[in-house]
Write a protein that holds these residues in place. Structure first.
Motif, PDB file in Angstrom:
ATOM      1  N   GLY A 182      16.984  68.365  53.923  1.00 42.24           N
ATOM      2  CA  GLY A 182      17.444  69.514  53.142  1.00 42.24           C
ATOM      3  C   GLY A 182      16.313  70.436  52.744  1.00 42.24           C
ATOM      4  N   ASP A 183      16.605  71.350  51.816  1.00 40.24           N
ATOM      5  CA  ASP A 183      15.654  72.393  51.438  1.00 40.24           C
ATOM      6  C   ASP A 183      14.376  71.852  50.811  1.00 40.24           C
ATOM      7  OD1 ASP A 183      17.189  74.518  52.353  1.00 40.24           O
ATOM      8  OD2 ASP A 183      18.303  74.680  50.474  1.00 40.24           O
ATOM      9  N   LEU A 184      14.455  70.686  50.172  1.00 35.27           N
ATOM     10  CA  LEU A 184      13.257  70.149  49.515  1.00 35.27           C
ATOM     11  C   LEU A 184      12.313  69.444  50.481  1.00 35.27           C
ATOM     12  CD1 LEU A 184      14.621  68.684  46.169  1.00 35.27           C
ATOM     13  CD2 LEU A 184      13.570  70.896  46.598  1.00 35.27           C
ATOM     14  N   ALA A 185      12.768  69.151  51.673  1.00 37.24           N
ATOM     15  CA  ALA A 185      11.933  68.443  52.642  1.00 37.24           C
ATOM     16  C   ALA A 185      11.014  69.429  53.367  1.00 37.24           C
ATOM     17  CB  ALA A 185      12.807  67.679  53.628  1.00 37.24           C
ATOM     18  N   THR A 186      10.188  70.114  52.584  1.00 41.26           N
ATOM     19  CA  THR A 186       9.277  71.109  53.135  1.00 41.26           C
ATOM     20  C   THR A 186       7.991  70.437  53.614  1.00 41.26           C
ATOM     21  OG1 THR A 186       8.418  71.515  50.915  1.00 41.26           O
ATOM     22  CG2 THR A 186      10.184  72.943  51.686  1.00 41.26           C
ATOM     23  N   ALA A 187       7.224  71.166  54.411  1.00 45.28           N
ATOM     24  CA  ALA A 187       6.041  70.579  55.039  1.00 45.28           C
ATOM     25  C   ALA A 187       5.046  70.064  54.012  1.00 45.28           C
ATOM     26  CB  ALA A 187       5.385  71.606  55.955  1.00 45.28           C
ATOM     27  N   TRP A 188       4.801  70.844  52.951  1.00 43.52           N
ATOM     28  CA  TRP A 188       3.767  70.405  52.006  1.00 43.52           C
ATOM     29  C   TRP A 188       4.226  69.185  51.211  1.00 43.52           C
ATOM     30  CZ3 TRP A 188       3.731  69.982  46.673  1.00 43.52           C
ATOM     31  CH2 TRP A 188       4.741  70.615  45.965  1.00 43.52           C
ATOM     32  N   ARG A 189       5.524  69.097  50.907  1.00 38.04           N
ATOM     33  CA  ARG A 189       6.038  67.927  50.186  1.00 38.04           C
ATOM     34  C   ARG A 189       5.981  66.685  51.059  1.00 38.04           C
ATOM     35  NH1 ARG A 189       9.783  71.864  48.055  1.00 38.04           N
ATOM     36  NH2 ARG A 189       9.549  72.042  45.791  1.00 38.04           N
ATOM     37  N   LEU A 190       6.333  66.831  52.326  1.00 42.62           N
ATOM     38  CA  LEU A 190       6.294  65.688  53.215  1.00 42.62           C
ATOM     39  C   LEU A 190       4.867  65.228  53.456  1.00 42.62           C
ATOM     40  CD1 LEU A 190       9.023  66.652  55.845  1.00 42.62           C
ATOM     41  CD2 LEU A 190       9.245  65.224  53.795  1.00 42.62           C
ATOM     42  N   GLU A 191       3.919  66.145  53.417  1.00 42.71           N
ATOM     43  CA  GLU A 191       2.508  65.784  53.612  1.00 42.71           C
ATOM     44  C   GLU A 191       1.928  65.102  52.381  1.00 42.71           C
ATOM     45  OE1 GLU A 191      -1.883  67.864  54.311  1.00 42.71           O
ATOM     46  OE2 GLU A 191      -0.067  69.097  54.360  1.00 42.71           O
ATOM     47  N   HIS A 192       2.151  65.687  51.199  1.00 43.95           N
ATOM     48  CA  HIS A 192       1.514  65.192  49.980  1.00 43.95           C
ATOM     49  C   HIS A 192       2.384  64.221  49.187  1.00 43.95           C
ATOM     50  CE1 HIS A 192      -1.930  67.874  50.343  1.00 43.95           C
ATOM     51  NE2 HIS A 192      -1.093  68.865  50.628  1.00 43.95           N
ATOM     52  N   GLY A 193       3.690  64.289  49.361  1.00 39.68           N
ATOM     53  CA  GLY A 193       4.579  63.359  48.703  1.00 39.68           C
ATOM     54  C   GLY A 193       4.843  63.660  47.245  1.00 39.68           C
ATOM     55  N   ALA A 194       5.361  62.638  46.558  1.00 34.37           N
ATOM     56  CA  ALA A 194       5.845  62.816  45.190  1.00 34.37           C
ATOM     57  C   ALA A 194       4.740  63.013  44.171  1.00 34.37           C
ATOM     58  CB  ALA A 194       6.701  61.610  44.795  1.00 34.37           C
ATOM     59  N   LEU A 195       3.532  62.549  44.457  1.00 37.23           N
ATOM     60  CA  LEU A 195       2.474  62.659  43.455  1.00 37.23           C
ATOM     61  C   LEU A 195       2.215  64.113  43.085  1.00 37.23           C
ATOM     62  CD1 LEU A 195       0.350  61.318  41.678  1.00 37.23           C
ATOM     63  CD2 LEU A 195      -1.245  61.454  43.613  1.00 37.23           C
TER      64      LEU A 195
END
Length: 314
Positions: A182-195
């Motif tokens: 979905g919309d939250l699965a962006t490249a920077w989030r997938l790279e850096h994660g929840a932290l």
């Protein structure tokens, strides 16, 4: 960026929906330019800023001109042909872009004398965050962080009550499945994660409610699940569980404080996050007119980024 609390980030409500304010604002509305035209820019920044009365959305700029044009037309603004054109059309700039993009563009805006509405984290790493915070301090411009939960009355009530407690220990979590698709699965989030994405929220709350964090260490994988252990200045110890990759029916955010007295619990399950935006908008505009930032500023963002750096699993 802040993670949307609403379950439908792709919807674009009416600009006036849930954002009207009857309180008179002293002086003309603050002219704000928006950088970014993705889902979070559309569903939060643009409609919040366009609703006023404290702010006026003047222009939108994004790397995709067609996306900027769509957002701008929806909210009665114009699409800027360049970032320089955007800066020339406003007195404040709101950012709804990945941290690496914000870190560079916001420095330019600060040096141009523009007030800044910043997402968290300030940048993708501590060096970029420090450069941005230093630029804000050197320029003397107003800055404010979109730490969403901080603008909700329930959060402020929790923090006020926590200030009178003796805290021995705390545990907390911020969990959802947005990174699974979905919309939250962006490249920077997938790279850096929840932290980097969720960590600023919990660290901010724990640092405020349980006392200043003096050390933090993390274990696990930020892209799957990361566990933080914090030691606080007053002797309290806290835990924070973070994940954006677990299958839950809804976002789960909870902070529990324990000590000699009764426990104090903060849980966002029953909160309407729409209540945050008028408060955020009004306080940002008031800070600009007063020429003085609130405590939730770029300096606070740098403090949180320093804790995030400590928390990275080694």
């Amino acid at each position: 960026m802040t993670t949307p609390a609403s379950p439908s980030p792709t919807a674009t409500p009416s600009p006036s929906a849930a954002y009207s304010s009857s309180a008179p604002f002293p002086g003309p509305p603050v002219r704000v330019g928006l950088v970014g035209a993705g889902p979070w820019a559309r569903t939060m920044h643009a409609r919040m800023l366009a609703a006023g009365p404290e702010t006026e959305l003047t222009a939108v700029w994004a790397r995709r001109p067609e996306a900027a044009r769509e957002v701008a037309e929806t909210y009665g603004a114009r699409a800027a042909a360049s970032y320089d054109e955007l800066l020339g059309s406003c007195e404040a700039v709101a950012f709804a872009v990945p941290p690496a993009v914000q870190a560079g563009l916001a420095v330019t805006a600060a040096r141009a004398g523009r007030a800044l509405l910043l997402e968290k984290p300030l940048g993708p790493d501590l060096d970029s965050a420090r450069a941005l915070a230093d630029a804000v301090a050197e320029a003397g411009v107003v800055s404010q962080l979109v730490l969403t939960k901080r603008y909700h009355p329930a959060t402020r009530d929790f923090l006020a009550r926590a200030a009178g407690l003796e805290v021995t220990g705390a545990r907390s979590c911020y969990l959802h499945g947005g990174f699974l698709g979905g919309d939250l699965a962006t490249a920077w989030r997938l790279e850096h994660g929840a932290l980097l994405d969720l960590g600023p929220h919990l660290l901010d709350l724990l640092d405020t409610a349980a006392g200043p964090v003096v050390s933090v260490r993390g274990t696990g994988d930020p892209r799957r699940w990361i566990e933080l252990t914090c030691e606080h200045a007053g002797g309290a110890v806290s835990q924070a569980s973070l994940s954006g990759a677990v299958n839950l029916p809804r976002v789960r955010t909870r902070v529990e404080l324990f000590g000699p007295g009764e426990e104090l619990v903060y849980d966002t399950a029953g909160l309407d996050h729409e209540e945050c935006w008028p408060v955020l908008r009004a306080e940002f505009a008031a800070a600009i007119r007063a020429g003085r930032s609130t405590e939730i500023d770029a300096g606070r963002g740098l403090r949180l980024q320093e804790l995030l750096e400590q928390a990275l699993p080694r």
